[in-house]
Design a protein around this motif. Structure first.
Motif, PDB file in Angstrom:
ATOM      1  N   SER A  14       0.920  -1.357  -0.178  1.00 41.98           N
ATOM      2  CA  SER A  14      -0.051  -0.001  -0.180  1.00 41.98           C
ATOM      3  C   SER A  14       0.870   1.176   0.078  1.00 41.98           C
ATOM      4  O   SER A  14       1.995   1.490   0.586  1.00 41.98           O
ATOM      5  N   LYS A  15       0.261   2.159  -0.829  1.00 41.98           N
ATOM      6  CA  LYS A  15       1.207   3.706  -0.785  1.00 41.98           C
ATOM      7  C   LYS A  15       0.507   4.529   0.460  1.00 41.98           C
ATOM      8  O   LYS A  15       1.248   5.533   0.482  1.00 41.98           O
ATOM      9  N   ASN A  16      -0.465   4.006   1.000  1.00 43.33           N
ATOM     10  CA  ASN A  16      -1.014   4.689   2.235  1.00 43.33           C
ATOM     11  C   ASN A  16       0.042   4.601   3.320  1.00 43.33           C
ATOM     12  O   ASN A  16       0.261   3.730   3.975  1.00 43.33           O
ATOM     13  N   PRO A  17       0.584   5.800   3.740  1.00 44.60           N
ATOM     14  CA  PRO A  17       1.390   5.796   4.719  1.00 44.60           C
ATOM     15  C   PRO A  17       1.128   5.275   6.101  1.00 44.60           C
ATOM     16  O   PRO A  17       1.803   4.753   6.799  1.00 44.60           O
ATOM     17  N   LEU A  18      -0.249   5.669   6.421  1.00 43.00           N
ATOM     18  CA  LEU A  18      -0.746   5.105   7.743  1.00 43.00           C
ATOM     19  C   LEU A  18      -0.886   3.554   7.694  1.00 43.00           C
ATOM     20  O   LEU A  18      -0.569   2.853   8.591  1.00 43.00           O
ATOM     21  N   MET A  19      -1.234   2.987   6.413  1.00 41.77           N
ATOM     22  CA  MET A  19      -1.277   1.631   6.403  1.00 41.77           C
ATOM     23  C   MET A  19       0.257   0.983   6.551  1.00 41.77           C
ATOM     24  O   MET A  19       0.552   0.050   7.006  1.00 41.77           O
ATOM     25  N   GLY A  20       1.148   1.815   5.853  1.00 37.38           N
ATOM     26  CA  GLY A  20       2.358   1.443   6.017  1.00 37.38           C
ATOM     27  C   GLY A  20       2.929   1.121   7.503  1.00 37.38           C
ATOM     28  O   GLY A  20       3.765   0.558   7.937  1.00 37.38           O
ATOM     29  N   ILE A  21       2.727   2.350   8.515  1.00 37.20           N
ATOM     30  CA  ILE A  21       2.831   2.167   9.768  1.00 37.20           C
ATOM     31  C   ILE A  21       2.452   1.020  10.365  1.00 37.20           C
ATOM     32  O   ILE A  21       2.938   0.256  11.379  1.00 37.20           O
ATOM     33  N   VAL A  22       0.772   0.676  10.211  1.00 34.67           N
ATOM     34  CA  VAL A  22       0.350  -0.341  10.715  1.00 34.67           C
ATOM     35  C   VAL A  22       0.950  -1.815  10.514  1.00 34.67           C
ATOM     36  O   VAL A  22       1.291  -2.406  11.326  1.00 34.67           O
TER      37      VAL A  22
END
Length: 194
Positions: A14-22
């Motif tokens: 995922s390119k979503n930064p929040l998803m990357g953190i999760v």
């Protein structure tokens, strides 16, 4: 993005930064839980998908099993030193006590009969397991608030089981000795022993 890529592949890329953190938090918790274990020489990741979990672990011998041949092809490309085979979690083609550590992350919630899968996991492990599932209702809420699966109130269409952290730990406790419970948002992760 390629139409042949699984939902799992898309989630881990995922390119979503929040998803990357999760996802990063989940992987760090998995590494920390496994780092406490001693004398781990053989590991199996059941439902390994495209090999993201295998890729984050540091063990001398890891076997990956999945029902998707396309996912296994990608996993092999990413982890050429590992062994991979196609198979079902209900009938794993290894002898009793074959692995020091059995990992099944984000698998049990997809199964009609998680009890059968847990018996099979117990059969093939010598010692330890790390199991994880979405922690409900937090997983659904996260999906809903990011606009995913709105018609299903955030529930993933592939999830047929939904557990709170406490209910999942109680289920695992009927098959294994629970050593540690982690809650990397929005999952429950259990380290257990046979």
């Amino acid at each position: 993005m390629d139409q042949n890529q699984s939902r799992n592949y898309k989630k881990y890329n995922s390119k979503n930064p929040l998803m990357g953190i999760v996802i990063s938090n989940f992987m760090n918790n998995l590494k920390e839980a496994s780092a406490t274990l001693k004398n781990i020489n053989s590991v199996i990741d059941i439902g390994c998908g495209e090999g993201f979990v295998i890729n984050c672990l540091d063990y001398p011998k890891i076997t990956g099993v999945d029902i998707s041949r396309n996912a296994l092809r990608i996993a092999k490309e990413k982890n050429p030193e590992c062994e991979f085979c196609s198979g079902s979690i209900y009938e794993i083609s290894f002898k009793e006590n074959s692995f020091d550590l059995v990992i099944a992350t984000e698998v049990l919630e997809h199964l009609e009969r998680p009890d059968l899968a847990l018996r099979e996991i117990r059969r093939i492990t010598k010692n330890y397991c790390i199991l994880s599932v979405p922690n409900e209702p937090y997983f659904r809420a996260m999906n809903f608030f990011r606009g995913k699966n709105l018609a299903r109130l955030g529930n993933d269409p592939e999830h047929v089981q939904n557990w709170s952290s406490g209910k999942f730990v109680s289920l695992i406790d009927t098959y294994f000795d629970v050593l540690e419970v982690r809650r990397p948002f929005p999952w429950t992760m259990v380290l257990c022993k046979k």
